[in-house]
Enzyme design. Structure first.
Site, PDB file in Angstrom:
ATOM      1  CB  CYS A 177      26.024  49.558  40.305  1.00  0.00           C
ATOM      2  SG  CYS A 177      25.287  47.954  39.957  1.00  0.00           S
ATOM      3  CG  HIS A 178      30.402  44.863  40.084  1.00  0.00           C
ATOM      4  ND1 HIS A 178      31.129  43.985  39.331  1.00  0.00           N
ATOM      5  CD2 HIS A 178      30.691  44.562  41.363  1.00  0.00           C
ATOM      6  CE1 HIS A 178      31.809  43.166  40.103  1.00  0.00           C
ATOM      7  NE2 HIS A 178      31.548  43.500  41.346  1.00  0.00           N
ATOM      8  CG  PHE A 179      34.019  47.696  40.753  1.00  0.00           C
ATOM      9  CD1 PHE A 179      33.741  47.837  42.102  1.00  0.00           C
ATOM     10  CD2 PHE A 179      34.375  46.442  40.271  1.00  0.00           C
ATOM     11  CE1 PHE A 179      33.846  46.755  42.960  1.00  0.00           C
ATOM     12  CE2 PHE A 179      34.474  45.362  41.125  1.00  0.00           C
ATOM     13  CZ  PHE A 179      34.210  45.500  42.471  1.00  0.00           C
TER      14      PHE A 179
END
Length: 173
Positions: A74-76
């Site tokens: 989720c990052h990124f």
């Protein structure tokens, strides 16, 4: 209620850290680490009350990195990196552990960092990060407070430098 007695060792395994996260190391109402996935330590390889750059204590801890860790997804998207704040949290976690290890009473809380510089990133290709913390000041009275400097290394290369990291232990009342 009897107080838990722990063995003050110079290193701790992952299983030891999980015992701390479950509140079984320093006793109820005292320093705890977070449970996975927020636990940013896999082991403490060295902890001492009189080592480090200032002779007031030091901690060296490690966290194994693999591409399946939750934050890479989720990052990124398309450019996965470990959030820098998680590296800082690993430093705070280790410093809170140190305060409990020294006999401090109360639950831990991060109180700040004076300065933080990021000069690199933790990518999925990194195998391990290590935290190196030098205690600068230790208050072990009604107020339990640790102030330290620290670095985070990715596969041996310094990527974060932090000064005046602060963690305290507080009565939950």
């Amino acid at each position: 209620m009897s107080e838990i007695q722990f063995e003050q060792k110079s290193s701790y395994s992952y299983d030891d850290l999980i015992q701390c996260a479950e509140g079984k190391m320093f006793g109820p109402g005292n320093a705890q680490l977070p449970l996975p996935p927020m636990l940013m330590l896999d082991r403490i390889t060295q902890i001492s009350a009189d080592g480090g750059a200032h002779g007031k204590g030091e901690i060296i801890a490690e966290f194994d990195i693999n591409p399946d860790l939750w934050f890479f997804e989720c990052h990124f998207k398309g450019n996965p990196i470990m959030p820098g704040c998680l590296g800082l949290d690993g430093i705070w976690q280790a410093l809170g552990f140190f305060l409990g290890w020294m006999g401090g009473k109360g639950l831990g809380g991060a109180l700040g960092v004076g300065e933080c510089k990021f000069t690199g990133m933790v990518l999925p290709s990194v195998k391990q990060i290590s935290y190196h913390i030098d205690i600068k000041r230790l208050i072990m009275r009604r107020l339990v407070l640790g102030i330290a400097d620290g670095v985070v290394k990715a596969d041996g290369e310094t990527i974060y430098q932090m000064n005046d990291i602060k963690v305290g232990l507080f009565d939950k009342k």
